[in-house]
Design an enzyme around this catalytic site. Structure first.
Site, PDB file in Angstrom:
ATOM      1  N   GLN A 275       0.845  -1.260   0.077  1.00 53.95           N
ATOM      2  CA  GLN A 275       0.137  -0.377  -0.291  1.00 53.95           C
ATOM      3  C   GLN A 275       0.851   0.926   0.157  1.00 53.95           C
ATOM      4  OE1 GLN A 275      -1.969  -0.676   3.837  1.00 53.95           O
ATOM      5  NE2 GLN A 275      -0.796  -0.570   4.678  1.00 53.95           N
ATOM      6  N   HIS A 307      -8.753   3.804  19.833  1.00 51.66           N
ATOM      7  CA  HIS A 307      -8.184   2.616  20.119  1.00 51.66           C
ATOM      8  C   HIS A 307      -7.522   2.100  22.001  1.00 51.66           C
ATOM      9  CE1 HIS A 307      -5.169   3.340  16.921  1.00 51.66           C
ATOM     10  NE2 HIS A 307      -5.194   2.202  16.556  1.00 51.66           N
ATOM     11  N   ASP A 329       0.470  -0.174  13.245  1.00 54.82           N
ATOM     12  CA  ASP A 329       1.407   1.321  13.766  1.00 54.82           C
ATOM     13  C   ASP A 329       1.390   1.056  15.079  1.00 54.82           C
ATOM     14  OD1 ASP A 329      -1.182   0.481  14.658  1.00 54.82           O
ATOM     15  OD2 ASP A 329      -2.329   2.417  13.091  1.00 54.82           O
ATOM     16  N   GLU A 349       0.433  -8.546  11.055  1.00 57.20           N
ATOM     17  CA  GLU A 349       0.055  -7.292  10.619  1.00 57.20           C
ATOM     18  C   GLU A 349       1.167  -8.179   8.817  1.00 57.20           C
ATOM     19  OE1 GLU A 349       0.470  -4.611   8.024  1.00 57.20           O
ATOM     20  OE2 GLU A 349      -0.580  -3.893   9.974  1.00 57.20           O
ATOM     21  N   ASP A 383      -0.892 -12.741   5.759  1.00 59.62           N
ATOM     22  CA  ASP A 383      -2.048 -12.252   6.323  1.00 59.62           C
ATOM     23  C   ASP A 383      -2.397 -13.384   6.896  1.00 59.62           C
ATOM     24  OD1 ASP A 383      -4.348 -11.575   4.858  1.00 59.62           O
ATOM     25  OD2 ASP A 383      -4.701 -13.609   4.908  1.00 59.62           O
ATOM     26  N   ALA A 384      -3.940 -11.966   7.973  1.00 60.36           N
ATOM     27  CA  ALA A 384      -3.793 -12.566   9.018  1.00 60.36           C
ATOM     28  C   ALA A 384      -4.715 -13.484   8.586  1.00 60.36           C
ATOM     29  CB  ALA A 384      -4.971 -11.578   9.139  1.00 60.36           C
ATOM     30  N   ASP A 402      -8.395  -5.214  15.281  1.00 59.74           N
ATOM     31  CA  ASP A 402      -7.433  -4.043  14.329  1.00 59.74           C
ATOM     32  C   ASP A 402      -7.454  -3.853  12.748  1.00 59.74           C
ATOM     33  OD1 ASP A 402      -7.537  -0.960  14.419  1.00 59.74           O
ATOM     34  OD2 ASP A 402      -5.043  -1.282  15.056  1.00 59.74           O
TER      35      ASP A 402
END
Length: 544
Positions: A275, A307, A329, A349, A383-384, A402
């Protein structure tokens, strides 16, 4: 494979279909024409993919934008092929004119779209749909010009030496399809990562005009008068000059457009393999805004509220072992680590570039309180959904999802029945799952669809929401939707295995932050009445 040339059938063909006087042997000339077909097909597909990528980046849903761009272009290609029939008597001049126009329109399309969006998308009113209309206009124009190539190239092949129509069409389409394959692979693996969208489109236009001009002015120059040759050469050189100058200024243009879109505090703008990441502010006391592919992911003025609302309700029960899906993040991890009785945090992530920024960028690292330096945090890049498929055992007391907003098509699998079923499999029997499900007030259907999916996957669900989204954080491409569509709250779902909804205790970590968090029974009923008949999201077939 190029077939042997067949002689023309008996009869006197029209003069404009007689063999051309070539400076090379017919076999070499035919090879050069097919090589130009290959190059033009590659350039045409790059233009298409460029428009699709730019549209999905700026205006939202990738499936919708790809459907609009490709359908309009295919329609326009048919019209362009019909229109080019009138140019067959002047195939050489018509082809170089089409390639020159295509190089200019296609090469400058990304820059023009970015400029219109950056400086006019906030106008609203009649111009609210201006960038989208311009996208359709570019798709139409490029499709018309690409469609006009085929009849003219067919005529040029026959001008080298007449052969049966079936053999000529087979040769032409073989070169065309192979060129499209090369262009389709070059765009994501070479042009986009190494040159970027703007420079990649401009380079493609440069190749396009050089290939078309070199073929006609070198191989078919005797089909043109001296005046026509000069005119076409001047037009090609002018377009080439425009593209080269635009490429030289692309860096400055992109910085200016980025500031117009994201504001003047942009510090970092990088494109990873996953991205584009933009960081604005975050130093010298300025709030940090994080944009992922143009969408505001972290608004510095109210990210702490988001959060805290996502993480802390799930931590009111046992929480020695925590799994965070997404959250590159580090801000969700920061909230988890505030509980000193947390023994281990596993974070999955997809984007390693975001993880690197979260560790090393001074603004983002300060915002996440250097969470990745804590020895309790263990990071996995991947990848989750794929990670959950490979996970075994009921290992976690808390799972925090998240993840990107459920309204983004690319992330739909992360809100599917399979995803939640796999998450339930890694949860301890007393475990809890926290999910951000998008704004309740502006997208209630999406919010309650996520809740329905969780129930079908075997969870009891407690919904809640938090007022938020500071009005000052409306920078970025999402601003084109207008202020009325900007979310004014965050909707969350706290889930636990079984049919019983988990008790929602808001905690005392920041007094006053979540005073309006709980969704009342009346509010839930009012929202549910509007969406009777909703089904769970089953975009991915359950495999657990």
């Amino acid at each position: 494979m190029i077939e042997p040339h067949a002689p023309a059938p008996p009869g006197a063909p029209p003069s404009w279909t007689s063999p051309a006087r070539l400076p090379v042997r017919p076999g070499t000339g035919r090879f050069l024409v097919l090589a130009c077909v290959f190059v033009c097909a590659a350039c045409g597909l790059v233009y298409e993919l460029e428009l699709v990528a730019f549209a999905s980046y700026l205006t939202g849903d990738s499936v919708t934008q790809a459907s609009v761009v490709l359908s309009v272009m295919v329609f326009a290609m048919g019209i362009g092929s019909l229109g080019a029939k009138r140019l067959r008597r002047h195939a050489a001049a018509g082809f170089v004119a089409v390639e020159t126009a295509l190089a200019l329109v296609g090469g400058c399309s990304a820059m023009a779209l970015y400029a219109v969006f950056a400086w006019t998308a906030g106008w609203g009113g009649v111009w609210a749909a201006g960038p989208r209309c311009l996208l359709v206009a570019f798709s139409l124009a490029i499709g018309l010009l690409i469609g006009a190539e085929v009849p003219l190239l067919m005529e040029l092949i026959q001008r080298v030496r007449r052969q049966d129509a079936g053999g000529a069409v087979a040769d032409l389409f073989a070169a065309d399809y192979v060129g499209a394959l090369v262009g389709g692979l070059a765009f994501p693996f070479l042009l986009l990562p190494f040159l970027g969208q703007l420079t990649g489109a401009l380079l493609t236009g440069t190749v396009n005009v050089v290939a078309g001009g070199a073929l006609v002015l070198g191989l078919f120059r005797r089909d043109l008068g001296r005046r026509a040759r000069r005119l076409l050469l001047c037009a090609g050189l002018l377009v080439l000059g425009v593209l080269v100058c635009a490429a030289a200024l692309a860096g400055d243009f992109e910085r200016a457009a980025r500031h117009a879109v994201y504001g003047g505090d942009v510090r970092v703008a990088v494109r990873t393999g996953v991205q584009e990441i933009v960081l604005a502010g975050g130093t010298h006391g300025r709030p940090l805004d994080l944009f992922l592919d143009g969408r505001l992911r972290v608004g510095g003025r109210d990210e702490r509220r988001y959060h805290e609302a996502l993480v802390h309700p799930a931590l009111t029960g046992p929480h020695a072992r925590v799994l965070i899906l997404g959250g590159g993040d580090g801000l969700a991890a920061r909230e988890v680590l505030r509980r000193r009785d947390v023994h281990r945090v596993d974070l999955v992530e997809l984007d390693p570039g975001l993880l690197e920024l979260s560790r090393r960028d001074p603004g983002l690292a300060a915002a996440n309180a250097h969470a990745f330096a804590d020895p309790r945090v263990h990071v996995t890049t991947g990848d989750a959904l794929a990670w959950l498929r490979g996970a075994r055992g009921r290992a976690y007391d808390v799972v925090v999802a998240d993840l990107p907003d459920p309204g983004i098509t690319a992330g739909a699998k992360l809100y599917s029945q399979e995803f939640y079923g796999l998450a339930r499999r890694v949860l301890a029997p007393h475990g809890r799952l926290a999910v951000h499900a998008g704004p309740v007030t502006t997208r209630p259907r999406a919010y309650w669809t996520v809740a329905a999916t969780l129930r079908v996957a075997g969870f009891g669900v407690s919904p809640y929401r938090v007022p938020g989204h500071d009005g000052g954080s409306r920078a970025g491409p999402d601003r084109s939707a207008g202020a009325s569509r900007t979310p004014h709250d965050w909707g969350f779902l706290l889930a636990a295995p079984g049919r019983t909804p988990p008790p929602l205790r808001l905690g005392t970590w920041r007094p006053g932050t979540l005073t309006q968090a709980r969704l009342t029974a009346d509010a839930r009923a009012a929202d549910r009445t509007r969406i009777d008949g909703l089904r769970a999201s089953t975009l991915v077939r359950p495999r657990y």
